[in-house]
Design an enzyme around this catalytic site. Structure first.
Site, PDB file in Angstrom:
ATOM      1  N   CYS A 147       2.880 -11.889  12.177  1.00 56.58           N
ATOM      2  CA  CYS A 147       3.882 -11.380  13.174  1.00 56.58           C
ATOM      3  C   CYS A 147       3.004 -10.849  14.514  1.00 56.58           C
ATOM      4  CB  CYS A 147       4.704 -10.332  12.519  1.00 56.58           C
ATOM      5  SG  CYS A 147       3.782  -8.970  12.029  1.00 56.58           S
ATOM      6  N   ASP A 186       3.094 -11.514   3.611  1.00 51.24           N
ATOM      7  CA  ASP A 186       3.755 -11.261   5.058  1.00 51.24           C
ATOM      8  C   ASP A 186       3.321  -9.984   5.471  1.00 51.24           C
ATOM      9  OD1 ASP A 186       5.732 -10.856   6.994  1.00 51.24           O
ATOM     10  OD2 ASP A 186       7.188 -10.047   5.499  1.00 51.24           O
ATOM     11  N   SER A 213       0.799  -1.148  -0.056  1.00 49.07           N
ATOM     12  CA  SER A 213      -0.070   0.030  -0.124  1.00 49.07           C
ATOM     13  C   SER A 213       0.750   1.306  -0.102  1.00 49.07           C
ATOM     14  CB  SER A 213      -0.960   0.021   1.041  1.00 49.07           C
ATOM     15  OG  SER A 213      -0.179  -0.207   2.374  1.00 49.07           O
TER      16      SER A 213
HETATM   17  N1  SAH Z   1       7.559  -8.672   3.215  1.00 49.08           N
HETATM   18  C1  SAH Z   1       8.423  -7.243   3.813  1.00 49.08           C
HETATM   19  C2  SAH Z   1       7.845  -6.823   5.129  1.00 49.08           C
HETATM   20  C3  SAH Z   1       6.143  -6.361   4.955  1.00 49.08           C
HETATM   21  S1  SAH Z   1       5.858  -5.314   6.134  1.00 49.08           S
HETATM   22  C4  SAH Z   1       9.796  -7.567   4.109  1.00 49.08           C
HETATM   23  O1  SAH Z   1      10.227  -8.592   4.078  1.00 49.08           O
HETATM   24  O2  SAH Z   1      10.524  -6.658   4.342  1.00 49.08           O
HETATM   25  C5  SAH Z   1       4.122  -5.087   6.007  1.00 49.08           C
HETATM   26  C6  SAH Z   1       3.875  -4.136   4.759  1.00 49.08           C
HETATM   27  O3  SAH Z   1       2.609  -4.253   4.349  1.00 49.08           O
HETATM   28  C7  SAH Z   1       4.350  -2.584   5.123  1.00 49.08           C
HETATM   29  O4  SAH Z   1       5.122  -2.437   3.919  1.00 49.08           O
HETATM   30  C8  SAH Z   1       2.910  -1.852   4.663  1.00 49.08           C
HETATM   31  O5  SAH Z   1       3.264  -0.761   3.906  1.00 49.08           O
HETATM   32  C9  SAH Z   1       2.118  -3.000   4.063  1.00 49.08           C
HETATM   33  N2  SAH Z   1       0.803  -2.782   4.207  1.00 49.08           N
HETATM   34  C10 SAH Z   1       0.033  -2.836   5.440  1.00 49.08           C
HETATM   35  N3  SAH Z   1      -1.266  -3.025   5.253  1.00 49.08           N
HETATM   36  C11 SAH Z   1      -1.225  -3.230   3.893  1.00 49.08           C
HETATM   37  C12 SAH Z   1      -2.678  -3.495   2.999  1.00 49.08           C
HETATM   38  N4  SAH Z   1      -3.739  -3.801   3.449  1.00 49.08           N
HETATM   39  N5  SAH Z   1      -2.318  -3.776   1.658  1.00 49.08           N
HETATM   40  C13 SAH Z   1      -1.030  -3.541   1.075  1.00 49.08           C
HETATM   41  N6  SAH Z   1      -0.234  -3.306   1.836  1.00 49.08           N
HETATM   42  C14 SAH Z   1      -0.093  -3.133   3.127  1.00 49.08           C
END
Ligand code: SAH
Length: 395
Positions: free
Chosen positions: A339, A299, A251
């Site tokens: 997490c 994730d 997002s």
């Molecule tokens: N996979 C990444 C960590 C993910 S952290 C790594 O390995 O580094 C979670 C991420 O989800 C964040 O970047 C946040 O911007 C995004 N996020 C949170 N809610 C969301 C949603 N509903 N749709 C898309 N992205 C989202």
């Protein structure tokens, strides 16, 4: 000692079992008037000395225990000893030139309640989430400078946890200098840009380091969908492992811009498409378009911040897992994570089970994943285990 905390009859058990938290309800009375963050002794109801900790008058967790040795003071020397021990436990990482970012201190699990310290190349980012830890910042900084000689130490607070302790959020330079902008770190030899002052958590999701490698092992020749991409750690690992094509969704356009830059830095030629959007909606759109994938990574961020949110969060996890299963080709791989510490591994598996039943697919668990070993789980503090993941084959 600024105060003595006397427990209710029968409430000494968890202290004797070396669990580091004392909740308000376990306390019969407090002798003296401890200031927030001050050291207090904890006594059983019969007066027996049990342990020593720091007082948090605003938190439901009134005392965090630092020591079970009556001769040990909570002072700069104790902090220096504990830092030394934490670094000794991470010797292999400290000596690995291919990985330059990892957790140095994981709070209670490293017997330093409220203290998180992450290394990013020549810099250290700390989070001080309890008042006992915040008051001892100076001793912590001295120990880190003495033992690691960083170029700078930056404090990034976790606003949610600090609010519970009655602390303001702070982002400030504690020592040395700050880099001019995002810095490059290495993870298993792969280059990643990290924004120490503006990124998520302390800058990156270090707890997924080993899991990126595990998941990448399934990506050779695969069409991969990476959901909740952030700055693209999973995609780089997948591309290096030989993925054919990758679609990444997050997002945050800023995070995706950094993900694109990270791909360039690693000279990745695999086609990677970035979509800025809500994963819940984008998965539905992909399903409506009849798309399918060989590997899907989920994730998501922490959905559960307090117990009242568990049910709603469970529905969220089930939704994305069900959609992902529907988007997988027969025999495809689902790498799914949570997490949320308050959501147990059992419950997480039940949620994925529910998704499999609704999707009417046969789903096999191939691997169970957890947080990287620089985020150790202290046996006497099961709350330190929070990240869980399943690598599943979906038929
Ligand atoms: N996979 C990444 C960590 C993910 S952290 C790594 O390995 O580094 C979670 C991420 O989800 C964040 O970047 C946040 O911007 C995004 N996020 C949170 N809610 C969301 C949603 N509903 N749709 C898309 N992205 C989202």
């Amino acid at each position: 000692m600024s105060g003595v905390v006397v427990l209710q009859p029968g409430r000494e058990r968890s202290v004797l079992n070396r669990h580091p938290w004392i909740f308000a309800g376990a306390i019969a009375r407090v002798d003296g008037d401890p200031r927030d963050g001050a050291a207090v002794d904890v006594h059983a109801s019969d007066g027996a000395w049990l342990a020593r900790g720091t007082w948090s008058g605003h938190s439901q967790i009134r005392v965090r225990l630092w020591s079970w040795d009556p001769a040990e003071a909570i002072d700069a020397e104790l902090i220096a000893r504990r830092v030394r021990r934490a670094l000794a436990g991470r010797r292999a990482l400290l000596d690995d030139p291919q990985t330059t970012a990892y957790r140095l201190i994981f709070s209670e699990a490293d017997s330093l309640p409220g203290v998180i310290a992450d290394r990013y190349g020549d810099w250290i980012v700390v989070q001080l989430s309890t008042v006992g830890a915040a008051l001892r910042a100076q001793a912590l900084v001295e120990a880190l400078v003495d033992q690691l000689q960083p170029r700078g130490i930056y404090e990034r607070s976790d606003a949610e946890m600090r609010a519970r302790e009655g602390l303001e959020r702070v982002d400030r330079l504690l020592w040395g200098t700050l880099p001019d902008g995002p810095i490059e770190i290495l993870e298993h030899g792969q280059r990643l840009l990290v924004d120490l002052t503006g990124g998520h958590k302390t800058g990156a999701y270090l707890d997924q380091r080993e899991n990126r490698r595990r998941v990448a092992a399934y990506c050779r020749g695969a069409e991969v969908l990476s959901c909740f991409s952030y700055t693209g750690g999973f995609e780089i690992a997948a591309a290096v492992a030989g993925a054919a094509r990758i679609l990444a969704i997050d997002s945050s356009p800023e995070a995706l811009a950094m993900a694109a830059e990270n791909l360039r830095r690693n000279v990745i030629t695999t086609p990677v498409e970035h979509v800025a959007g809500n994963v819940f909606n984008e998965l539905r759109r992909l399903r409506a378009e009849g798309r399918s994938f060989d590997v899907i990574i989920l994730d998501p961020p922490k959905f559960v911040h307090n117990r009242a949110q568990i049910e709603r969060a469970s529905r969220g996890y089930k939704d994305i897992n069900l959609l992902a299963m529907q988007l997988l080709r027969p025999g495809g791989i689902l790498a799914t994570f949570s997490c949320s510490g308050l959501l147990s591994a059992d419950l997480f598996q039940k949620i994925v089970w529910g998704a499999a039943v609704d999707a009417q697919r046969d789903v096999q668990i191939l691997e169970r994943l957890t947080q990287a070993p620089d985020h150790p789980v202290l046996l006497t503090f099961p709350e330190s285990e929070y990240l869980k993941g399943l690598i599943c084959r979906v038929w």
